[in-house]
Design a protein around this motif. Structure first.
Motif, mmCIF file in Angstrom:
data_model
loop_
_atom_site.group_PDB
_atom_site.id
_atom_site.type_symbol
_atom_site.label_atom_id
_atom_site.label_comp_id
_atom_site.label_asym_id
_atom_site.label_seq_id
_atom_site.Cartn_x
_atom_site.Cartn_y
_atom_site.Cartn_z
ATOM 1 N N TYR A 127 0.824 -1.213 0.000
ATOM 2 C CA TYR A 127 0.000 0.000 0.000
ATOM 3 C C TYR A 127 0.859 1.265 0.000
ATOM 4 C CZ TYR A 127 1.321 0.015 4.869
ATOM 5 O OH TYR A 127 2.066 0.014 6.002
ATOM 6 N N VAL A 155 -1.823 -0.060 9.133
ATOM 7 C CA VAL A 155 -2.665 0.513 8.077
ATOM 8 C C VAL A 155 -3.526 -0.618 7.523
ATOM 9 C CG1 VAL A 155 -2.689 1.619 5.799
ATOM 10 C CG2 VAL A 155 -0.950 2.248 7.471
ATOM 11 N N THR A 170 9.763 6.332 14.239
ATOM 12 C CA THR A 170 8.838 5.431 13.547
ATOM 13 C C THR A 170 9.667 4.497 12.677
ATOM 14 O OG1 THR A 170 7.129 7.127 13.467
ATOM 15 C CG2 THR A 170 6.854 5.288 11.996
ATOM 16 N N THR A 171 9.468 3.210 12.857
ATOM 17 C CA THR A 171 10.295 2.229 12.154
ATOM 18 C C THR A 171 9.454 1.014 11.787
ATOM 19 O OG1 THR A 171 12.134 0.672 12.435
ATOM 20 C CG2 THR A 171 11.030 1.354 14.445
ATOM 21 N N GLY A 195 11.235 7.904 7.931
ATOM 22 C CA GLY A 195 11.840 7.734 6.623
ATOM 23 C C GLY A 195 10.751 7.419 5.607
ATOM 24 N N GLY A 196 11.071 6.726 4.571
ATOM 25 C CA GLY A 196 11.923 5.562 4.385
ATOM 26 C C GLY A 196 12.065 4.806 5.702
ATOM 27 N N GLU A 197 13.095 4.031 5.789
ATOM 28 C CA GLU A 197 13.319 3.300 7.041
ATOM 29 C C GLU A 197 14.518 3.928 7.766
ATOM 30 O OE1 GLU A 197 11.837 1.357 9.106
ATOM 31 O OE2 GLU A 197 13.664 1.377 10.281
ATOM 32 N N SER A 251 5.668 -0.029 12.834
ATOM 33 C CA SER A 251 4.595 -0.259 11.861
ATOM 34 C C SER A 251 4.502 -1.748 11.581
ATOM 35 C CB SER A 251 4.901 0.478 10.556
ATOM 36 O OG SER A 251 5.132 1.826 10.834
ATOM 37 N N MET A 264 4.213 8.905 0.419
ATOM 38 C CA MET A 264 4.555 8.792 1.844
ATOM 39 C C MET A 264 6.018 8.410 2.102
ATOM 40 S SD MET A 264 3.129 9.122 4.789
ATOM 41 C CE MET A 264 1.717 8.469 5.649
ATOM 42 N N PHE A 316 -6.122 4.285 5.518
ATOM 43 C CA PHE A 316 -5.273 4.373 4.326
ATOM 44 C C PHE A 316 -5.528 5.704 3.614
ATOM 45 C CE2 PHE A 316 -4.937 2.599 -0.247
ATOM 46 C CZ PHE A 316 -3.581 2.878 -0.325
ATOM 47 N N MET A 317 -4.439 6.432 3.332
ATOM 48 C CA MET A 317 -4.573 7.741 2.663
ATOM 49 C C MET A 317 -3.996 7.658 1.242
ATOM 50 S SD MET A 317 -3.329 10.305 5.681
ATOM 51 C CE MET A 317 -2.017 9.313 6.346
HETATM 52 N N1 SAM Z 1 9.688 2.733 7.547
HETATM 53 C C1 SAM Z 1 9.075 3.305 8.707
HETATM 54 C C2 SAM Z 1 7.849 2.538 9.110
HETATM 55 O O1 SAM Z 1 7.531 1.540 8.456
HETATM 56 O O2 SAM Z 1 7.226 2.893 10.091
HETATM 57 C C3 SAM Z 1 8.766 4.772 8.608
HETATM 58 C C4 SAM Z 1 8.189 5.289 7.332
HETATM 59 S S1 SAM Z 1 6.563 4.708 6.919
HETATM 60 C C5 SAM Z 1 6.278 5.600 5.430
HETATM 61 C C6 SAM Z 1 5.601 5.539 8.153
HETATM 62 C C7 SAM Z 1 4.184 5.081 8.324
HETATM 63 O O3 SAM Z 1 3.413 5.490 7.217
HETATM 64 C C8 SAM Z 1 4.001 3.592 8.459
HETATM 65 O O4 SAM Z 1 3.265 3.326 9.634
HETATM 66 C C9 SAM Z 1 3.185 3.243 7.245
HETATM 67 O O5 SAM Z 1 2.331 2.169 7.484
HETATM 68 C C10 SAM Z 1 2.428 4.515 7.020
HETATM 69 N N2 SAM Z 1 1.906 4.671 5.662
HETATM 70 C C11 SAM Z 1 2.548 4.483 4.487
HETATM 71 N N3 SAM Z 1 1.730 4.745 3.452
HETATM 72 C C12 SAM Z 1 0.550 5.112 3.980
HETATM 73 C C13 SAM Z 1 -0.709 5.493 3.421
HETATM 74 N N4 SAM Z 1 -0.881 5.576 2.110
HETATM 75 N N5 SAM Z 1 -1.720 5.807 4.268
HETATM 76 C C14 SAM Z 1 -1.541 5.732 5.606
HETATM 77 N N6 SAM Z 1 -0.393 5.388 6.187
HETATM 78 C C15 SAM Z 1 0.646 5.060 5.390
#
Ligand code: SAM
Length: 331
Positions: free
Chosen positions: A29, A165, A99-100, A66-68, A123, A326, A194-195
């Protein structure tokens, strides 16, 4: 220095810094699975200077993302340096969160805590190893993430939040398993709607599992009681009726909370974003390269924050997709 406020009177106290847009997961996603990083990252010293200026303007909470973020070596030392920052009028330590995806967390949870990290959010979008692998498109990640979560708890990175998510057709049946997980592991599980911020443009209103649906599904497992929360909190919080376990729901699509938004973001390449759905960003790093003083950077930031968007327009006919997805913004 006067605190940072936008033209709608919202106080900006919360900063997210993305330290890379590389990621070791390819969540269905979020990413296409074909594209990697699109933007370079900066030396930690540059993020540190940006953070120092912003803390002097009233930022009290910094989240690294991030990213990670755990792909960047030197992160522990960066946290150590951030933890030394104090604003002139507030002697309290900063709230520093991470956030990881948790894949690399087990080995660094304790050093991060010792360096001054306050909290971690992991996550995790399924509590079943096979489903987890299908979502992340990486084999054998589940056990590693679970080890990371447990190491974080042992290290005292508390409260520990798990962000999930939900994407229709993929994992909406994980609601009750996550309720069980929250109770068994003693963590707060937060479901996030989900956005439309994914690389693949698969979002439609029908893909969103809404707050109401999550509550209805969880109620089939056990009754929930809403926990009173500050209006400014992004998550609605619930505990199970017997007092064991807490869940939260972050519902930016069905129940937007833009009126309380206190955030700005710095991308891995040093741009300021005032909203996840911004269609442009503001090059703070270019100001630094031009030799701006701290006062000039603060002036630049003040001008940018002044233009912060009033709200997002998800699902509305005039919705314009954000200029970055994102993973390249920093969630
Ligand atoms: N890699 C790290 C992680 O997985 O937490 C940090 C970056 S990740 C982009 C940050 C958060 O954004 C995660 O919890 C991920 O599930 C959420 N995320 C990514 N795409 C998204 C979306 N389209 N809508 C809502 N949350 C989203």
């Amino acid at each position: 220095m006067a605190v940072l406020t936008d033209k709608f009177g919202r106080r900006i106290a919360d900063l997210r810094i993305s330290v890379t847009d590389r990621c070791n997961y390819k969540c269905v996603y979020c990413r296409t699975g074909n594209e990697g990083a699109l933007y370079g990252d900066l030396p930690f010293a540059d993020y540190l200077r940006m953070a120092r200026v912003l803390v002097s303007m009233g930022i009290t909470k910094i989240r690294l993302t991030g990213g990670e973020p755990l792909l960047r070596s030197g992160l522990v030392n960066f946290v150590h340096e951030l933890a030394k920052l104090r604003s002139e009028d507030n002697p309290d330590p900063l709230d520093i969160a991470l956030t990881t995806n948790g894949h690399l967390l087990a080995d660094v949870a304790k050093p991060l805590k010792e360096a001054g990290l306050t909290r971690v959010t992991v996550s995790m979008d399924a509590v079943d190893p096979d489903r987890f692998a299908r979502i992340t498109r990486v084999p054998n990640g589940y056990d590693q993430v679970l080890a990371g979560i447990r190491a974080a708890r042992r290290a005292g990175l508390w409260p520990l939040k798990i962000n999930c998510v939900l994407l229709r057709g993929f994992n909406e049946d994980q609601v009750i398993p996550f309720g069980m997980f929250a109770r068994e592991e003693g963590v707060t599980v937060r479901f996030i709607e989900f956005m439309p911020l994914e690389e693949d443009r698969v979002w439609s209103p029908a893909t969103v599992v809404t707050l109401e649906e999550i509550l209805a599904r969880m109620a089939e497992y056990r009754p929930l009681v809403e926990i009173p929360h500050a209006r400014s909190e992004t998550a609605r919080r619930y505990r199970f009726e017997d007092g064991i376990g807490e869940i939260g729901i972050i519902a930016p699509v069905s129940h937007p909370f833009c009126g309380h938004c206190s955030r700005i973001r710095i991308t891995c390449d040093g741009k300021i974003r005032t909203c996840l759905f911004s269609v442009w960003d503001h090059d703070l790093h270019a100001e630094m390269r031009r030799g701006a003083s701290d006062e000039q950077l603060a002036e630049f930031i003040r001008g940018v924050v002044e233009k912060k968007e009033e709200r997002h327009h998800i699902g509305e006919p005039d919705f314009v997709p954000a200029s970055r997805t994102m993973v390249h913004i920093g969630g």
